[in-house]
Design a protein around this motif. Structure first.
Motif, mmCIF file in Angstrom:
data_model
loop_
_atom_site.group_PDB
_atom_site.id
_atom_site.type_symbol
_atom_site.label_atom_id
_atom_site.label_comp_id
_atom_site.label_asym_id
_atom_site.label_seq_id
_atom_site.Cartn_x
_atom_site.Cartn_y
_atom_site.Cartn_z
ATOM 1 N N ALA A 1 0.841 -1.196 0.000
ATOM 2 C CA ALA A 1 0.000 0.000 0.000
ATOM 3 C C ALA A 1 0.877 1.247 0.000
ATOM 4 O O ALA A 1 1.875 1.324 0.733
ATOM 5 N N PHE A 2 0.469 2.248 -0.800
ATOM 6 C CA PHE A 2 1.257 3.471 -0.958
ATOM 7 C C PHE A 2 0.333 4.676 -1.032
ATOM 8 O O PHE A 2 -0.843 4.566 -1.406
ATOM 9 N N ALA A 3 0.876 5.822 -0.687
ATOM 10 C CA ALA A 3 0.169 7.097 -0.828
ATOM 11 C C ALA A 3 1.210 8.197 -0.952
ATOM 12 O O ALA A 3 2.386 8.012 -0.599
ATOM 13 N N THR B 1 -4.501 -0.271 -15.132
ATOM 14 C CA THR B 1 -3.069 -0.466 -15.377
ATOM 15 C C THR B 1 -2.295 -0.037 -14.137
ATOM 16 O O THR B 1 -2.643 0.961 -13.489
ATOM 17 N N SER B 2 -1.245 -0.767 -13.821
ATOM 18 C CA SER B 2 -0.465 -0.493 -12.610
ATOM 19 C C SER B 2 0.199 0.875 -12.658
ATOM 20 O O SER B 2 0.278 1.579 -11.640
ATOM 21 N N GLU B 3 0.702 1.260 -13.826
ATOM 22 C CA GLU B 3 1.369 2.551 -13.936
ATOM 23 C C GLU B 3 0.396 3.696 -13.665
ATOM 24 O O GLU B 3 0.746 4.686 -13.014
ATOM 25 N N VAL C 1 0.481 9.253 -6.841
ATOM 26 C CA VAL C 1 1.451 10.361 -6.797
ATOM 27 C C VAL C 1 0.717 11.699 -6.811
ATOM 28 O O VAL C 1 1.126 12.668 -6.148
ATOM 29 N N ALA C 2 -0.396 11.771 -7.553
ATOM 30 C CA ALA C 2 -1.155 13.012 -7.677
ATOM 31 C C ALA C 2 -2.066 13.281 -6.477
ATOM 32 O O ALA C 2 -2.846 14.235 -6.503
ATOM 33 N N GLY C 3 -1.978 12.421 -5.439
ATOM 34 C CA GLY C 3 -2.778 12.654 -4.244
ATOM 35 C C GLY C 3 -4.135 12.001 -4.262
ATOM 36 O O GLY C 3 -5.046 12.420 -3.529
ATOM 37 N N GLY C 4 -4.297 10.955 -5.081
ATOM 38 C CA GLY C 4 -5.604 10.313 -5.216
ATOM 39 C C GLY C 4 -6.037 9.516 -4.007
ATOM 40 O O GLY C 4 -7.214 9.174 -3.902
ATOM 41 N N GLY C 5 -5.128 9.190 -3.122
ATOM 42 C CA GLY C 5 -5.487 8.423 -1.939
ATOM 43 C C GLY C 5 -4.481 7.342 -1.641
ATOM 44 O O GLY C 5 -3.292 7.477 -1.957
ATOM 45 N N ALA D 1 8.476 1.606 -6.505
ATOM 46 C CA ALA D 1 9.805 1.907 -5.960
ATOM 47 C C ALA D 1 10.427 3.158 -6.553
ATOM 48 O O ALA D 1 11.077 3.940 -5.838
ATOM 49 N N GLN D 2 10.253 3.391 -7.859
ATOM 50 C CA GLN D 2 10.879 4.565 -8.470
ATOM 51 C C GLN D 2 10.310 5.856 -7.877
ATOM 52 O O GLN D 2 11.026 6.854 -7.739
ATOM 53 N N TYR D 3 9.024 5.857 -7.517
ATOM 54 C CA TYR D 3 8.409 7.040 -6.912
ATOM 55 C C TYR D 3 8.797 7.169 -5.435
ATOM 56 O O TYR D 3 8.976 8.281 -4.932
ATOM 57 N N VAL D 4 8.929 6.040 -4.766
ATOM 58 C CA VAL D 4 9.370 6.057 -3.376
ATOM 59 C C VAL D 4 10.781 6.631 -3.274
ATOM 60 O O VAL D 4 11.087 7.426 -2.378
ATOM 61 N N SER D 5 11.637 6.264 -4.208
ATOM 62 C CA SER D 5 13.047 6.675 -4.137
ATOM 63 C C SER D 5 13.227 8.179 -4.258
ATOM 64 O O SER D 5 14.216 8.731 -3.765
#
Length: 306
Positions: free
Chosen positions: A165-167, A222-224, A231-235, A245-249
């Motif tokens: 899970a990510f936000a 789609t996963s992307e 990333v845009a704050g959708g929840g 991982a690329q966004y987490v980094s």
């Protein structure tokens, strides 16, 4: 030789259902495929396809030739692979297929390193979420998620398909960080829909509990795109760790609720039996095993930011 070229073009069109798809698989133009088949039909004195403006179907004679052509081309392929195996150094074209997210995040970042190690190998990577018949389409290696049962193929697990899970940090600053699964009821959720079945993703239960359904105002297939919405704050949403991982980094996503991070299925490399002794295939599979040893690079990135 030109008759063999015609048989190859004919077999690809018969398997894929169109000149355009066959041309793409063979790396030539549709007109070249059409000319090869027209020449073959003239030489055989036989119409191989019944053509209309909207469909392309095999004639009775075409069906019989297709069965024979497939057997012949498999023999030619086996001879070619034997010749490749006689060379000590991996070389030649390696045709690889994978689902889009796996190809983008698991394969593509490591292909340059593989080519630096084996500069005589060229790679043709084809990304598609649809089913690809490796034998019929002349593919050397496929990466797929989950157990794949096909007696014609050899398989080897390469890495683990893990989800979590990510936000975005901005969303969490505004709405708060959930401390338990029960807190999800107070949050906006983004869910994933499987293109193959149309079913919604059931979120993993905590510590072996049954997966559960969620009500999400935003559903994406789609996963992307799921990751982009997060990333845009959708929840809060579920994403494969190799996508997130690329966004987490770079600080655009944060992992939340570690109890929702689970292994779903292995990412498996598959290749036809006829490629068993191909040095390039063996080298590529070995390279992936050595590069993606657990914990994988993307899982290390996610774990480091918990």
């Amino acid at each position: 030789m030109h008759r063999l070229t015609g048989l190859i073009a004919f077999a690809r069109v018969a398997a894929l259902g169109s000149y355009t798809s066959a041309a793409r698989a063979l790396g030539v133009s549709p007109s070249a495929v059409s000319k090869s088949i027209n020449r073959l039909e003239r030489e055989l004195g036989l119409a191989l396809f019944a053509r209309t403006t909207r469909s392309l179907t095999l004639t009775a004679g075409g069906r019989d030739l297709y069965e024979r052509a497939v057997r012949l081309l498999q023999e030619v392929d086996a001879l070619e692979q034997t010749a490749f195996a006689a060379k000590a150094e991996p070389s030649g074209m390696l045709k690889i297929t994978a689902p889009l997210p796996v190809g983008v995040h698991v394969l593509a970042p490591y292909l340059p390193a593989f080519r630096r190690r084996y500069p005589k190998v060229t790679i043709d990577l084809r990304l598609s979420d649809g089913f690809v018949d490796l034998v019929r389409e002349g593919i050397d290696i496929a990466l797929r998620v989950g157990d794949q049962s096909d007696s014609r193929l050899i398989s080897r697990p390469i890495a683990m398909h893990r989800i979590g899970a990510f936000a975005s940090p901005g969303y969490l600053a505004e709405r708060g960080i959930p401390s338990s699964i029960d807190d999800l009821a107070e949050h906006d959720l983004v869910n994933f829909r499987f293109q193959s079945t149309g079913q919604l993703l059931r979120w993993p239960g905590d510590r072996g509990k049954r997966p559960f359904d969620v009500l999400a105002p935003l559903v994406i297939d789609t996963s992307e795109a799921v990751a982009a919405a997060l990333v845009a704050g959708g929840g809060i949403g579920i994403s494969p760790t190799y996508v997130a991982a690329q966004y987490v980094s770079i600080g655009l996503l944060r992992p939340v609720l570690p109890e929702l991070t689970v292994d779903r299925a292995p990412i498996v490399a598959l290749w036809p039996e006829s490629r068993r002794e191909n040095p390039a295939v063996r080298a590529f599979v070995d390279f992936l095993e050595q590069t993606l040893v657990a914990p994988t690079p993307w899982d290390r990135t996610v774990d480091a930011h918990r």
